[in-house]
Design an enzyme around this catalytic site. Structure first.
Site: not given
Ligand code: GLU
Length: 421
Positions: A69, A93, A105, A189, A219, A350
């Site tokens: 993810k 995370k 990513k 976030t 954002n 998410s």
């Molecule tokens: N890009 C965001 C992060 O770095 C969200 C990633 C997601 O929602 O999968 O956590």
């Protein structure tokens, strides 16, 4: 350790955490390498009829705890090492938050501001065409990241549906509500970080009214400024890529958000409502209680961390503090709420979006907020407890907390899987 290599810097945190747990060294070895990283060339037609190529990547760093993810970044400086490092951070995370995911990513090396909307749509669709066999609702689930948004996720979800011949909303999160997006994903976030600070305010000895400085006004930055100002805190400084603004009496957050919505820099508000100009690189050293880096990596480092006056740093960006910056902040007694916990609200909502897509039943915004708050408080408290028990920083505690979960899952897969995957 040099500050040049982002991935090496990230792996320092893994070694620091491993020193506090008795874990099979093979587990650590496994977590030091990305499982797979694919590089492709995307070629699209530009509006003037010419064709242009862009380099793009998708990294599936580790899928031990579930499908990988993580977001897709559109940035001119994107590179493979950054993608793998960001995917490494996603792995930890998701483990910190106990979400049933591994880490991934993606990125495209592009300045999206140079593209028309139609070109951006073609590029977004080309990305999904190239990675149609990499992504999947139970394999790898992208989302927005720097300079990507719900509109782009909508185009990508549509492209994937066309390829597989049916709607498959759970393949990507951060979609428009009309395509199965979740309420509350937009500010998730910042909201997660906000719940975390509120929950630990007593332990952190925070006063009633905080003076806040926000670096980066995308954002995450806009929403944290709005949420904190609504609670009566004073946002005294804000910056974006063009510079900063300052007001000891508190900036007008609505005016700043309005400027950004109209495509202007925060700097365009200088001279209005008591907003004074501030050099962008001066923001880190502004006199405040809470510093919120919300832009890119490596913003607080060995050379400017000594000037930080805040008592608390909330990392809404990924990787904003380097290891040497961390050591200087620790020596000064500054507490850092680390990215893999502090900005995890985004991926947590998410996850809610993915769950709602899979069950086909959608929650209210209040349900999303309540569930997010419960998880932020549960995992924030757990990390706080580890930091007290082991007398380590919140960052090391977050890595210890996550690494325990990762090690347990790696071992549960069995040693045969362990050595072959
Ligand atoms: N890009 C965001 C992060 O770095 C969200 C990633 C997601 O929602 O999968 O956590």
């Amino acid at each position: 350790m040099s500050e040049d290599s982002l991935l090496d810097d990230a792996l320092v945190r893994l070694d620091e955490a491993a020193a506090h747990l008795s874990i099979d060294p093979d587990v650590i070895e496994k977590l030091k390498f990305a499982r797979e990283t694919t590089k492709v060339r995307l070629m699209i037609r530009m509006d003037d009829g010419s064709r242009k190529s862009f380099i793009a990547w998708r990294c599936r760093y580790d899928d031990t705890r579930g499908p990988t993810k993580g977001g897709i970044r559109f940035h001119p400086d994107a590179n493979v090492e950054e993608v793998e490092t960001l995917a490494f951070w996603m792995t930890f995370k998701c483990a910190v938050m106990n979400l049933p995911y591994g880490g991934g990513k993606g990125a495209v090396q592009v300045d999206p501001r140079q593209l028309s909307k139609a070109e951006l749509e073609r590029l977004s669709r080309a990305y999904i065409q190239a990675f149609a066999r990499t992504v999947g609702p139970d394999r790898d689930i992208p989302a927005p990241d720097v300079y990507t948004n719900s509109m782009i996720m909508g185009w990508m979800a549509d492209e994937y549906a066309q390829i597989v011949g049916q709607a498959e909303p759970a393949v990507i999160t951060g979609k428009p509500i009309a395509l199965g997006g979740s309420l509350g994903r937009g500010d998730a976030t910042a909201r997660g970080g906000y719940y975390l600070v509120r929950h630990l305010a007593g332990e952190l000895g925070l006063g009633e009214t905080l003076r806040v400085a926000v670096q980066g006004f995308g954002n995450a930055g806009q929403h944290i400024a709005r949420l904190l100002a609504a609670d009566g805190h004073k946002v005294v400084a804000v910056s974006d890529s063009e510079g900063g603004v300052y007001s000891a009496a508190g900036l007008h957050v609505d005016m700043l958000i309005e400027a950004k919505t109209q495509g202007r820099s925060v700097v365009s508000t200088v001279g209005q409502g008591g907003h004074e100009a501030l050099a962008g690189d001066a923001l880190v050293g502004v006199d405040c209680d809470l510093l919120v880096p919300s832009a890119l990596e490596n913003m607080i480092h060995g050379k400017n961390a000594g000037g930080v006056k805040a008592k608390l740093v909330l990392e809404l960006a990924n990787g904003p503090v380097t290891p040497s910056g961390d050591r200087i902040l620790a020596d000064k007694g500054v507490v850092v709420l680390p990215d893999i916990l502090a900005n995890a609200g985004g991926v947590t909502v998410s996850y809610f979006e993915w769950v709602q897509n899979k069950q086909g039943y959608y929650w209210t915004e209040q349900e999303i907020h309540d569930r997010l708050q419960a998880i932020m408080e549960r995992e924030g408290r757990a990390v706080w407890n580890v930091s007290k028990e082991k007398d380590v920083s919140m960052r090391t505690a977050a890595y210890v907390h996550a690494l325990g979960r990762l090690a347990e899952a790696i071992e549960a897969h069995g040693t045969q899987s362990f050595f072959t995957s």
